[in-house]
Each structure stands twice: as structure tokens, then as C-alpha cells.
Design a protein around this motif. Structure first.
Motif, PDB file in Angstrom:
ATOM      1  N   THR A  97       0.810  -1.130   0.012  1.00  0.00           N
ATOM      2  CA  THR A  97       0.027  -0.029   0.160  1.00  0.00           C
ATOM      3  C   THR A  97       1.007   1.231   0.083  1.00  0.00           C
ATOM      4  O   THR A  97       0.669   2.268  -0.851  1.00  0.00           O
ATOM      5  CB  THR A  97      -0.771   0.018   1.329  1.00  0.00           C
ATOM      6  N   ALA A  98       2.177   1.214   0.868  1.00  0.00           N
ATOM      7  CA  ALA A  98       2.820   2.586   0.749  1.00  0.00           C
ATOM      8  C   ALA A  98       3.648   2.568  -0.443  1.00  0.00           C
ATOM      9  O   ALA A  98       3.795   3.667  -0.647  1.00  0.00           O
ATOM     10  CB  ALA A  98       4.022   2.375   1.853  1.00  0.00           C
ATOM     11  N   LYS A  99       3.865   1.319  -1.052  1.00  0.00           N
ATOM     12  CA  LYS A  99       4.605   1.577  -2.358  1.00  0.00           C
ATOM     13  C   LYS A  99       3.654   2.122  -3.285  1.00  0.00           C
ATOM     14  O   LYS A  99       4.307   3.014  -4.137  1.00  0.00           O
ATOM     15  CB  LYS A  99       5.131   0.252  -2.907  1.00  0.00           C
ATOM     16  N   ASP A 100       2.447   1.683  -3.607  1.00  0.00           N
ATOM     17  CA  ASP A 100       1.508   2.162  -4.330  1.00  0.00           C
ATOM     18  C   ASP A 100       1.310   3.493  -4.318  1.00  0.00           C
ATOM     19  O   ASP A 100       1.212   4.384  -5.154  1.00  0.00           O
ATOM     20  CB  ASP A 100       0.165   1.517  -4.207  1.00  0.00           C
ATOM     21  N   SER A 101       1.093   4.081  -2.855  1.00  0.00           N
ATOM     22  CA  SER A 101       0.953   5.499  -2.387  1.00  0.00           C
ATOM     23  C   SER A 101       2.055   6.374  -3.098  1.00  0.00           C
ATOM     24  O   SER A 101       2.027   7.511  -3.682  1.00  0.00           O
ATOM     25  CB  SER A 101       0.730   5.603  -1.039  1.00  0.00           C
ATOM     26  N   MET A 102       3.284   5.663  -2.846  1.00  0.00           N
ATOM     27  CA  MET A 102       4.517   6.397  -3.195  1.00  0.00           C
ATOM     28  C   MET A 102       4.664   6.693  -4.674  1.00  0.00           C
ATOM     29  O   MET A 102       4.858   7.699  -5.256  1.00  0.00           O
ATOM     30  CB  MET A 102       5.971   5.726  -2.539  1.00  0.00           C
ATOM     31  N   THR A 103       4.265   5.675  -5.462  1.00  0.00           N
ATOM     32  CA  THR A 103       4.398   5.559  -7.035  1.00  0.00           C
ATOM     33  C   THR A 103       3.364   6.581  -7.242  1.00  0.00           C
ATOM     34  O   THR A 103       3.846   7.402  -8.314  1.00  0.00           O
ATOM     35  CB  THR A 103       3.894   4.132  -7.386  1.00  0.00           C
ATOM     36  N   ARG A 104       2.087   6.746  -6.903  1.00  0.00           N
ATOM     37  CA  ARG A 104       1.102   7.630  -7.320  1.00  0.00           C
ATOM     38  C   ARG A 104       1.402   9.078  -6.930  1.00  0.00           C
ATOM     39  O   ARG A 104       1.455   9.952  -7.744  1.00  0.00           O
ATOM     40  CB  ARG A 104      -0.266   7.525  -6.303  1.00  0.00           C
ATOM     41  N   ASN A 110       5.890  14.094 -10.889  1.00  0.00           N
ATOM     42  CA  ASN A 110       6.374  14.117 -12.188  1.00  0.00           C
ATOM     43  C   ASN A 110       5.528  14.687 -13.163  1.00  0.00           C
ATOM     44  O   ASN A 110       6.227  15.617 -13.717  1.00  0.00           O
ATOM     45  CB  ASN A 110       6.546  12.507 -12.761  1.00  0.00           C
ATOM     46  N   LYS A 111       4.364  14.726 -13.093  1.00  0.00           N
ATOM     47  CA  LYS A 111       3.239  15.465 -13.972  1.00  0.00           C
ATOM     48  C   LYS A 111       3.259  17.014 -13.505  1.00  0.00           C
ATOM     49  O   LYS A 111       3.266  17.842 -14.459  1.00  0.00           O
ATOM     50  CB  LYS A 111       1.874  14.821 -13.935  1.00  0.00           C
ATOM     51  N   ARG A 112       3.236  17.415 -12.299  1.00  0.00           N
ATOM     52  CA  ARG A 112       3.252  18.495 -11.826  1.00  0.00           C
ATOM     53  C   ARG A 112       4.409  19.333 -12.411  1.00  0.00           C
ATOM     54  O   ARG A 112       4.401  20.699 -12.744  1.00  0.00           O
ATOM     55  CB  ARG A 112       3.149  18.561 -10.208  1.00  0.00           C
ATOM     56  N   PHE A 113       5.666  18.735 -12.365  1.00  0.00           N
ATOM     57  CA  PHE A 113       6.851  19.513 -12.656  1.00  0.00           C
ATOM     58  C   PHE A 113       7.611  18.896 -14.018  1.00  0.00           C
ATOM     59  O   PHE A 113       8.686  19.232 -14.227  1.00  0.00           O
ATOM     60  CB  PHE A 113       8.025  19.038 -11.582  1.00  0.00           C
ATOM     61  N   CYS A 118      11.132  20.137 -18.830  1.00  0.00           N
ATOM     62  CA  CYS A 118      11.207  20.570 -20.146  1.00  0.00           C
ATOM     63  C   CYS A 118      11.860  21.856 -20.446  1.00  0.00           C
ATOM     64  O   CYS A 118      12.768  21.727 -21.360  1.00  0.00           O
ATOM     65  CB  CYS A 118       9.680  20.574 -20.630  1.00  0.00           C
ATOM     66  N   LEU A 119      11.740  22.612 -19.537  1.00  0.00           N
ATOM     67  CA  LEU A 119      12.471  23.942 -19.665  1.00  0.00           C
ATOM     68  C   LEU A 119      13.829  23.688 -19.415  1.00  0.00           C
ATOM     69  O   LEU A 119      14.803  24.413 -20.079  1.00  0.00           O
ATOM     70  CB  LEU A 119      11.903  24.812 -18.514  1.00  0.00           C
ATOM     71  N   GLU A 120      14.043  22.795 -18.626  1.00  0.00           N
ATOM     72  CA  GLU A 120      15.788  22.690 -18.138  1.00  0.00           C
ATOM     73  C   GLU A 120      16.212  21.986 -19.289  1.00  0.00           C
ATOM     74  O   GLU A 120      17.324  22.315 -19.724  1.00  0.00           O
ATOM     75  CB  GLU A 120      15.796  21.611 -16.959  1.00  0.00           C
ATOM     76  N   GLU A 121      15.348  21.121 -19.963  1.00  0.00           N
ATOM     77  CA  GLU A 121      15.977  20.393 -21.130  1.00  0.00           C
ATOM     78  C   GLU A 121      16.365  21.385 -22.253  1.00  0.00           C
ATOM     79  O   GLU A 121      17.391  21.431 -23.056  1.00  0.00           O
ATOM     80  CB  GLU A 121      15.361  19.223 -21.678  1.00  0.00           C
ATOM     81  N   GLU A 122      15.427  22.458 -22.504  1.00  0.00           N
ATOM     82  CA  GLU A 122      15.337  23.398 -23.546  1.00  0.00           C
ATOM     83  C   GLU A 122      16.526  24.316 -23.192  1.00  0.00           C
ATOM     84  O   GLU A 122      17.292  24.532 -24.121  1.00  0.00           O
ATOM     85  CB  GLU A 122      14.124  24.115 -23.601  1.00  0.00           C
TER      86      GLU A 122
END
Length: 130
Positions: A97-104, A110-113, A118-122
Motif C-alpha cells: 500500500t505504501a509503495k503504491d501510494s509513493m508511486t502515485r 512528475n506530472k506537476r513538474f 522540459c524547460l531545463e532540457e530546452e
């Protein structure tokens, strides 16, 4: 004379009968002693067999007691292992459960940042061109 002869004959028969009685008495005494020895031997064997039986009975009781102890110990060990298994199952569920929560959370971050990445890569591409 005839009386004396009969007397002698009867006296001889009496001596023979007394000797026979004496022999029978000796034979009777030997027979009694033999019977007494046989009885004593049989009593000794009975006592020996009783002791053997008592010893064997005690061994059986000791074995039964030891067996009960072993069974009791095995049941206790089984109970403890079963309890540990249940606890391990609960722990595994909590960890999953903790692993699933951490993955979410990680996916959310990752989506948020992702635009920052992308900006850093550019920026890195631009810097490498200059």
C-alpha cells in the motif's frame, strides 16, 4: 519253636517296614525340599517379572509424558509461526500500500513538474548550441 520262627519272621518284616517307612520319610523330606525350592524359584521369577513390568510401565508413562510435551511444544511453535505468518502478511500489505501510494505521489510530482524538466532540457539545449 514255631512261635519263635514266626516271631523272627515278623521281626524281620517289621525291620523291613521300618526301613521302608524311613526311606519314605527321607523321600518325602527330599520331595518337600524340592517343592520348596521350586516354589522359591517361582516366587523369585514372579518378583523379577513384576519388576520388569513396573519398569516397562514406567518407561511407557515416561514416553507418553515426553510425547505429550513434544506435541505441546510443536503446537506452540506452530501457533507462533502462524502468528508470524499473519503478521508478515499484514506487513507485506502495508508495504505494498505504501509503495503504491509513493508511486502515485511520484507520478503526480512528475506530472506537476514535467514542464520544469522540459524547460531545463530546452535551456540545456540552448546552452549547448551557444
Amino acid at each position: 519253636k514255631k512261635l519263635a520262627s514266626e516271631k523272627n519272621e515278623l521281626s524281620g518284616q517289621l525291620k523291613l517296614l521300618e526301613q521302608e517307612r524311613c526311606d519314605l520319610n527321607k523321600e518325602d523330606e527330599v520331595s518337600k525340599q524340592s517343592n520348596q525350592s521350586t516354589v522359591e524359584e517361582l516366587l523369585a521369577q514372579i518378583v523379577h517379572l513384576r519388576r520388569c513390568l513396573e519398569t516397562e510401565t514406567q518407561r511407557e508413562q515416561d514416553f507418553a509424558t515426553d510425547h505429550c510435551k513434544v506435541v505441546k511444544e510443536m503446537k506452540e511453535k506452530n501457533r507462533k509461526l502462524s502468528k508470524q505468518l499473519v503478521e508478515m502478511g499484514k506487513r507485506e500489505t502495508r508495504l505494498k500500500t505504501a509503495k503504491d501510494s509513493m508511486t502515485r505521489k511520484n507520478n503526480g510530482l512528475n506530472k506537476r513538474f514535467s514542464h520544469i524538466l522540459c524547460l531545463e532540457e530546452e535551456t540545456a539545449d540552448i546552452d549547448s548550441r551557444n
